[in-house]
Design an enzyme around this catalytic site. Structure first.
Site, PDB file in Angstrom:
ATOM      1  N   ASP A   1     -10.249   0.063  14.175  1.00 15.83           N
ATOM      2  CA  ASP A   1     -11.138  -0.289  13.092  1.00 15.83           C
ATOM      3  C   ASP A   1     -12.264   0.602  13.343  1.00 15.83           C
ATOM      4  O   ASP A   1     -13.229   0.151  12.855  1.00 15.83           O
ATOM      5  CB  ASP A   1     -11.207  -1.532  12.767  1.00 15.83           C
ATOM      6  CG  ASP A   1      -9.963  -2.440  12.371  1.00 15.83           C
ATOM      7  OD1 ASP A   1      -9.043  -1.655  11.915  1.00 15.83           O
ATOM      8  OD2 ASP A   1      -9.771  -3.567  12.723  1.00 15.83           O
TER       9      ASP A   1
ATOM     10  N   HIS B   1      -8.343  -1.260   5.956  1.00 12.12           N
ATOM     11  CA  HIS B   1      -8.620  -2.141   6.468  1.00 12.12           C
ATOM     12  C   HIS B   1      -9.246  -3.098   5.319  1.00 12.12           C
ATOM     13  O   HIS B   1      -9.867  -2.805   4.611  1.00 12.12           O
ATOM     14  CB  HIS B   1      -9.583  -2.333   7.661  1.00 12.12           C
ATOM     15  CG  HIS B   1      -9.841  -3.270   8.227  1.00 12.12           C
ATOM     16  ND1 HIS B   1      -9.213  -3.763   9.194  1.00 12.12           N
ATOM     17  CD2 HIS B   1     -11.083  -4.296   8.267  1.00 12.12           C
ATOM     18  CE1 HIS B   1      -9.570  -5.235   9.830  1.00 12.12           C
ATOM     19  NE2 HIS B   1     -10.903  -5.264   8.883  1.00 12.12           N
TER      20      HIS B   1
ATOM     21  N   ASN C   1       0.806  -1.115  -0.036  1.00 12.78           N
ATOM     22  CA  ASN C   1       0.010  -0.104   0.174  1.00 12.78           C
ATOM     23  C   ASN C   1       0.843   1.521   0.001  1.00 12.78           C
ATOM     24  O   ASN C   1       0.594   2.136  -0.547  1.00 12.78           O
ATOM     25  CB  ASN C   1      -0.942   0.101   1.122  1.00 12.78           C
ATOM     26  CG  ASN C   1      -2.070  -1.040   0.857  1.00 12.78           C
ATOM     27  OD1 ASN C   1      -2.801  -0.373   0.268  1.00 12.78           O
ATOM     28  ND2 ASN C   1      -2.337  -1.972   1.626  1.00 12.78           N
TER      29      ASN C   1
ATOM     30  N   ASN D   1      -6.149   4.871   8.016  1.00  7.76           N
ATOM     31  CA  ASN D   1      -5.838   3.412   7.981  1.00  7.76           C
ATOM     32  C   ASN D   1      -6.565   2.775   6.947  1.00  7.76           C
ATOM     33  O   ASN D   1      -7.664   3.168   6.474  1.00  7.76           O
ATOM     34  CB  ASN D   1      -5.799   2.582   9.117  1.00  7.76           C
ATOM     35  CG  ASN D   1      -5.673   1.319   9.388  1.00  7.76           C
ATOM     36  OD1 ASN D   1      -4.641   0.919   9.036  1.00  7.76           O
ATOM     37  ND2 ASN D   1      -6.715   0.545   9.925  1.00  7.76           N
TER      38      ASN D   1
ATOM     39  N   LYS E   1       0.850  -2.313  15.217  1.00 10.68           N
ATOM     40  CA  LYS E   1       0.901  -1.727  16.539  1.00 10.68           C
ATOM     41  C   LYS E   1      -0.379  -0.744  16.667  1.00 10.68           C
ATOM     42  O   LYS E   1      -0.511   0.019  15.908  1.00 10.68           O
ATOM     43  CB  LYS E   1       2.208  -1.466  16.846  1.00 10.68           C
ATOM     44  CG  LYS E   1       3.404  -2.110  16.747  1.00 10.68           C
ATOM     45  CD  LYS E   1       3.396  -3.167  18.203  1.00 10.68           C
ATOM     46  CE  LYS E   1       4.494  -4.011  18.117  1.00 10.68           C
ATOM     47  NZ  LYS E   1       4.348  -4.903  19.105  1.00 10.68           N
TER      48      LYS E   1
END
Ligand code: GRF
Length: 212
Positions: free
Chosen positions: A155, A114, A18, A112, A96
């Site tokens: 998340d 996912h 990514n 982020n 982490k």
């Protein structure tokens, strides 16, 4: 709507595909207004650090175990971010949990990705192949990728972008992972571009994208 230039820190622990997708998009001029200032990894021989070094970017191995206390580690991490003028953080396979002090310092400016359609199949333990295994076990007909703002819960923060892939009857965890990864490499650079163009507005519980 225009924001200041994004001075990005990429944090990762693994392969770095990514990160590579984002870097390529920047190098190809597809994301104007963002530059990678530093790449940080808790894993010394990670792909992310190798990619950073190969591209002449600052690459820093930073692991809590190098420090006496968690506080010292967080102080160092914040100091590295500040000394590189970082104002935006991209988590790219970072394994982490980010300390609340870091989240607070970069509130609404940490993203982020996912490999599932949050809020399903997220949370503690839901990473890597575990996610795709769980999706298949649940008999889901679709999966996908989610880019979201990072807050104090795993998340959990406001969702910025999702894309769906079909789950086929003959999919394995590996084939599903490959399909989802392809989507990831498209939507993660896209979200960064929208941020860099000032088109994303984040509130406490939601985020809006202004495409025009
Ligand atoms: C990706 O599947 C991403 O969704 C998850 O970790 C993986 C990282 O892969 N957060 P890579 O290191 O970017 O190749």
């Amino acid at each position: 709507m225009h924001s200041d230039i994004l001075n990005v820190a990429v944090l990762g622990s693994g392969r770095g595909s990514n990160f590579q997708a984002i870097l390529t998009a920047i190098q190809e001029g597809k994301i104007r207004g963002a530059r990678i200032e530093v790449v940080i990894s808790n894993v010394s021989d990670s792909g992310v650090l190798a990619i950073a070094r190969a591209n002449g970017l600052a690459a820093i191995h930073l692991d809590q175990r190098q420090f006496g206390t968690e506080e010292q580690f967080v102080n160092r991490l914040l100091a590295v971010l500040a000394s590189n003028n970082v104002n935006f953080i991209v988590l790219a396979g970072f394994m982490k949990r980010l300390h609340p002090r870091v989240i607070q310092a970069y509130r609404s400016r940490i993203i982020n990705i996912h490999p599932a359609l949050l809020p399903k199949f997220g949370g503690h333990g839901m990473y890597g192949m575990n996610v795709h295994r769980a999706v298949l076990a649940a008999g889901e007909r679709v999966s996908g990728a989610t880019v979201h703002i990072v807050d104090e819960e795993y998340d959990h923060g406001p969702i910025l972008m999702q894309e769906v892939v079909p789950v086929d009857a003959d999919d394995t965890t590996e084939s599903l992972a490959a399909k989802v990864l392809k989507i990831e490499h498209r939507i993660y650079p896209e979200v960064l571009r929208l941020f860099a163009e000032g088109k994303i507005v984040v509130n406490e519980h939601s985020a809006a994208i202004h495409q025009s």
